[in-house]
Design a protein around this motif. Structure first.
Motif: not given
Length: 209
Positions: A11-17, A19-23, A31-33, A56-59
């Motif tokens: 779960v932590a690995s997925f959240i980390f990945a 979040t980094v990718a989306s940001s 526009e996406i931001l 908003s927690g992904l960017v």
């Protein structure tokens, strides 16, 4: 090391990945931001915009913002999921996901209420949920030494007190455009959810002293 984290803390690995990718993707797509940022004024008038509480927690605002949050999550998020699994078995992965997601929502609610009539207010970042992860970790390891600003050593329980105090002060007095309410309520949510899942953690915390 990375393979071990993916295996034992999915779960932590997925959240980390994610979040980094989306940001990183949003950095080059304004526009996406804009669509992903939390905008309480819009949520108040169009409930379909409530998805931005999560998006908003992904960017993040910039590389510094992303780096600081992800370093914090790396050190404490993976460890906390491991503690949850050690205490609960495989369902601990689910509990960790619940803590992160619910804390993300709870950390934004005060901001949505306070800024619902302010069309110029926007917020983004995972800081509320990451504060929750950090404070959940502190319940398990209150005497762990944290490196404040990567330099100043401080026991986790003392950091927690100073952090809460600063968030309360900054929420009322600071004009730095940081959402200190999200930090404060995220931290409190992390404490509450960790205690609800593990009622014995209070005794564990006290016994460390």
């Amino acid at each position: 090391m990375i393979q071990d984290y993916i295996l034992h803390t999915p779960v932590a690995s997925f959240i980390f990945a994610i979040t980094v990718a989306s940001s990183i993707y949003a950095f080059s797509n304004p526009e996406i931001l804009g669509r992903m940022m939390l905008h309480p004024y819009s949520i108040q008038r169009d409930k379909s915009k409530a998805y931005t509480i999560f998006s908003s927690g992904l960017v993040h605002a910039d590389w510094g913002h992303l780096l600081f949050n992800m370093i914090t999550f790396y050190f404490f998020g993976f460890a906390l999921e491991s503690y949850f699994v050690a205490a609960n078995g495989s369902v601990g992965h689910f509990y960790f996901a619940i803590l992160y997601i619910v804390s993300l929502v709870l950390s934004d609610i005060p901001t949505i209420i306070q800024q619902k009539n302010n069309p110029s207010y926007f917020s983004l970042g995972a800081s509320g949920a990451i504060s929750a992860v950090l404070f959940g970790f502190i319940l398990f390891e209150p005497k762990a030494m944290l490196g404040i600003f990567m330099i100043i050593p401080m026991p986790a329980y003392l950091f927690a007190v100073l952090y809460i105090g600063y968030c309360i002060w900054a929420s009322k007095n600071s004009n730095d455009r940081i959402n200190h309410d999200a930090h404060l309520f995220g931290a409190l949510a992390g404490l509450l959810i960790t205690i609800l899942i593990h009622p014995w953690i209070i005794r564990h915390f006290i016994d460390q002293f």
